[in-house]
Motif scaffolding. Structure first.
Motif, mmCIF file in Angstrom:
data_model
loop_
_atom_site.group_PDB
_atom_site.id
_atom_site.type_symbol
_atom_site.label_atom_id
_atom_site.label_comp_id
_atom_site.label_asym_id
_atom_site.label_seq_id
_atom_site.Cartn_x
_atom_site.Cartn_y
_atom_site.Cartn_z
ATOM 1 N N THR A 24 0.868 -1.173 0.000
ATOM 2 C CA THR A 24 0.000 0.000 0.000
ATOM 3 C C THR A 24 0.904 1.221 0.000
ATOM 4 O O THR A 24 1.924 1.241 0.681
ATOM 5 N N ARG A 26 1.091 5.726 -0.556
ATOM 6 C CA ARG A 26 0.560 7.062 -0.848
ATOM 7 C C ARG A 26 1.561 7.743 -1.767
ATOM 8 O O ARG A 26 2.764 7.525 -1.638
ATOM 9 N N GLN A 54 -1.681 -1.038 -3.818
ATOM 10 C CA GLN A 54 -2.902 -0.283 -3.555
ATOM 11 C C GLN A 54 -2.504 1.165 -3.288
ATOM 12 O O GLN A 54 -1.663 1.428 -2.433
ATOM 13 N N GLU A 56 -3.356 4.783 -1.857
ATOM 14 C CA GLU A 56 -4.244 5.457 -0.913
ATOM 15 C C GLU A 56 -3.976 6.953 -0.955
ATOM 16 O O GLU A 56 -2.855 7.383 -1.211
ATOM 17 N N ASP A 57 -5.008 7.736 -0.715
ATOM 18 C CA ASP A 57 -4.834 9.185 -0.654
ATOM 19 C C ASP A 57 -4.552 9.652 0.770
ATOM 20 O O ASP A 57 -3.915 10.676 0.977
ATOM 21 N N THR A 58 -5.050 8.900 1.744
ATOM 22 C CA THR A 58 -4.820 9.234 3.147
ATOM 23 C C THR A 58 -4.472 7.952 3.886
ATOM 24 O O THR A 58 -4.531 6.870 3.317
ATOM 25 N N GLY A 59 -4.146 8.069 5.141
ATOM 26 C CA GLY A 59 -3.842 6.880 5.927
ATOM 27 C C GLY A 59 -2.396 6.871 6.358
ATOM 28 O O GLY A 59 -1.680 7.857 6.245
#
Length: 163
Positions: A24, A26, A54, A56-59
């Motif tokens: 994952t 960003r 994957q 992600e835009d945030t996290g």
């Protein structure tokens, strides 16, 4: 048949395998909040089509930061009349990878791409369009190089910080 059995693959074909810690990710362009930034779009497209990562835009996923994007041209040759005949287009972008905690997961790196462009004074508009397309292609190539480099990243030794 021999090429297939030896494991040879053309560059840009198939999936790029990433280390498990990068399953994952960003992605951002430093000092830029635009979601349609051409570099950001090229990088996300490369990640979507060439990896199983994957996005992600945030996290709290690791963060790939693209920065220092630079484009330049240099005169390579002139005609006998002293007019420009050929240019060297240069493109570079740097990137760094940080973990959830903001600490570097790998050394910062810079990718450089260059292309030759011939100039035709009788067809200026077509050559301008060709230059724009070459610059977009260089950006996509840089994104591919970043993917290949990320796939080979070994995490920095976390014990080195404790010494």
């Amino acid at each position: 048949m021999l090429l297939v059995s030896c494991g040879f693959h053309l560059r840009g074909t198939g999936k790029v395998e990433f280390p498990p810690m990068l399953s994952t990710l960003r992605v951002m362009v430093e000092n830029n909040q635009q979601q349609n930034d051409p570099l950001l779009v090229a990088m996300k497209n490369a990640l979507r089509t060439q990896t199983d990562v994957q996005i992600e835009d945030t996290g709290d996923a690791p963060l790939l930061v693209l920065y220092g994007e630079r484009s330049d041209s240099q005169l390579l040759s002139v005609s006998s009349t002293g007019k420009a005949d050929e240019y060297l287009l240069k493109y570079e972008v740097s990137f760094r990878l940080t973990g959830k905690d903001g600490k570097a997961l790998a050394e910062s790196q810079t990718v450089r791409v260059q292309r030759d462009l011939t100039f035709d004074r009788l067809n200026v508009l077509a050559k301008e369009r060709e230059e724009q397309e070459l610059r977009r292609e260089m950006q996509r190539d840089a994104a591919q190089q970043i993917l290949r480099r990320l796939s080979r990243i070994a995490p920095m030794d976390s014990h080195a910080d404790q010494r």
